[in-house]
Write an enzyme that holds these catalytic residues in place. Structure first.
Site, PDB file in Angstrom:
ATOM      1  N   LYS A 164     -62.859  14.342 100.882  1.00  0.00           N
ATOM      2  CA  LYS A 164     -63.079  13.176 101.745  1.00  0.00           C
ATOM      3  C   LYS A 164     -64.173  12.331 101.117  1.00  0.00           C
ATOM      4  CE  LYS A 164     -64.795  13.425 106.054  1.00  0.00           C
ATOM      5  NZ  LYS A 164     -64.830  13.538 107.529  1.00  0.00           N
ATOM      6  N   ILE A 214     -54.139  10.503 100.713  1.00  0.00           N
ATOM      7  CA  ILE A 214     -53.037  11.023 101.537  1.00  0.00           C
ATOM      8  C   ILE A 214     -53.340  10.874 103.032  1.00  0.00           C
ATOM      9  CG2 ILE A 214     -52.111  12.602  99.814  1.00  0.00           C
ATOM     10  CD1 ILE A 214     -54.296  13.960 102.560  1.00  0.00           C
ATOM     11  N   ALA A 215     -54.574  10.470 103.361  1.00  0.00           N
ATOM     12  CA  ALA A 215     -54.943  10.253 104.761  1.00  0.00           C
ATOM     13  C   ALA A 215     -56.185   9.383 104.806  1.00  0.00           C
ATOM     14  CB  ALA A 215     -55.215  11.585 105.466  1.00  0.00           C
ATOM     15  N   GLY A 274     -63.839   7.014 105.704  1.00  0.00           N
ATOM     16  CA  GLY A 274     -63.525   7.457 104.358  1.00  0.00           C
ATOM     17  C   GLY A 274     -62.041   7.638 104.154  1.00  0.00           C
ATOM     18  N   ASP A 299     -64.739  15.253 119.352  1.00  0.00           N
ATOM     19  CA  ASP A 299     -63.633  14.333 119.077  1.00  0.00           C
ATOM     20  C   ASP A 299     -62.337  15.080 118.759  1.00  0.00           C
ATOM     21  OD1 ASP A 299     -62.595  11.771 118.801  1.00  0.00           O
ATOM     22  OD2 ASP A 299     -63.101  11.607 116.680  1.00  0.00           O
TER      23      ASP A 299
END
Length: 389
Positions: free
Chosen positions: A26, A3-4, A9, A165
């Site tokens: 993940k 889904i992402a 990863g 980040d």
């Protein structure tokens, strides 16, 4: 299906058989470590060539050291067990405390996490740039950005352990208004001396005290001993905007860093990894803040927190920062500046006016503040005389 996509990863939504919890998995891409190792080998070889060229140009820049630091950061990202530990530490420091009630970190399932699979609580939310859903759920974008900025400043300047980040993909606005941090692979740390040095740099820029700024950079190891500092101070004075009186557009962090970058390229600067991480973090932060609120400026937003720190922190470096902000070089009180500090600091979460008053009182009755106290008495007497005349 995923889904992402994460940097190294992919993320899947799953349900645990043991208790029915919905989680985010993940999973690292195949052969990721081998690809990264080869890339770093090539980069490190060419950085050795770059080192030879920089020495020929009489520049003290160790490009290979930069690649080594970058490699260490990337390898930490490859280890999802380390990322899980980062998430837990971040949660303990910043999520849900007195100063961070609006910050949320998903639960980590350590027993279901390996170096290549990370299992965390599933979180429903919206990106800070998703205007449609933010409006639909009546979420305050400016408050979310302020929470992000203030939490990031405390990470960098108070505890030193910070999310390096904070881009839009690593943050979510929850339906209840909390700000959720995601992805803890890229974290960094600054020691107390480094944090105070960065804060003092802001103070020197505010005061336009360029000689002190370059001397502080030299003490931090940014500039080699024996370098003529005067030309660097002049270059800073000519390049940087007045941090208190400039137009808001000039206080764009990217503009300020760009001007600093030109100077650091011209003169023999060597920036340590922590400083590069802070600059990168603040640059990403302001970029996201501007997307949400075009008027957002990280330097202006940081000043209230800096004011509260110098007014309430008893560390010698920060007391020196307070003296430089509130007093002239002759030791007289800058009443407008002191009033501004007190005014801006009062809106910062966790600011305690009584501590600030105690700090100022302690300085006035100290040996260092004796002359200032005498001057203050003289001003009071003069004021009383003028009233009775």
């Amino acid at each position: 299906d995923p889904i992402a996509a994460a940097s190294i990863g992919q993320v899947y939504k799953a349900k645990l058989r043991s208790n029915g919890d919905i989680v985010a998995l993940k999973i690292q891409r195949p052969k990721c470590e081998e690809v990264v190792a080869l890339d770093l080998y090539v980069l490190r070889w060419w950085s050795g060539v770059a080192n030879v060229l920089t020495k020929l140009l009489n520049r003290d820049i160790d490009v290979q050291s930069i690649i080594d630091d970058f490699g260490e950061l990337i390898y930490r990202e490859l280890d999802y067990v380390a990322e899980a530990a980062n998430a837990q530490r971040f949660s303990e420091l910043y999520a849900g405390g007195a100063n961070f009630q609006d910050v949320f970190v998903p639960k980590v399932y350590s027993e279901l996490t390996t170096s290549k699979v990370l299992t965390m609580e599933w979180v429903d939310g919206f990106r800070l740039t998703d205007n449609e859903n933010l409006e639909k759920y009546n979420l305050d974008r400016e408050k979310l950005v302020d929470t992000l900025v203030q939490c990031s400043l405390r990470q960098i300047l108070e505890n030193g352990f910070f999310h390096a980040d904070p881009h839009a993909g690593n943050l979510l606005a929850c339906e209840d208004g909390r700000l959720c941090y995601l992805d803890f692979g890229m974290m960094s740390y600054a020691s107390a001396g480094q944090r105070n040095g960065f804060l003092l740099a802001v103070v020197h820029i505010v005061n336009r005290d360029w000689d002190e700024l370059v001397m502080m950079y030299q003490r931090l190891g940014f500039i080699p001993e024996g370098t003529d500092l005067k030309p660097i101070a002049v270059a800073l004075e000519n390049s940087l905007p007045d941090a208190l009186n400039s137009e808001v557009s000039e206080l764009n962090f990217k503009n300020v860093v760009g001007k600093l970058g030109d100077i650091m390229y011209t003169y023999p600067f060597s920036l340590p990894p922590f400083y590069i991480s802070i600059i990168r973090c603040l640059g990403v932060l302001e970029g996201l803040a501007i997307q949400v609120n075009p008027k957002a400026r990280i330097i202006s937003d940081a000043y209230p927190y800096i004011a509260s720190r110098v007014l309430t922190d008893s560390q010698d470096e920060l007391q020196e920062a307070l003296r430089r902000l509130a007093l002239t070089s002759e030791g007289a009180i800058r009443w407008n500046r002191l009033e501004s500090l007190l005014e801006k600091a009062k809106d910062t979460q966790g600011y305690d006016t009584t501590i600030a008053v105690d700090q100022l009182t302690n300085y006035l009755i100290s040996d260092d503040g004796e002359q200032l106290l005498l001057d203050l008495v003289d001003q009071i007497v003069e004021g009383a005389d003028s009233l009775s005349a």
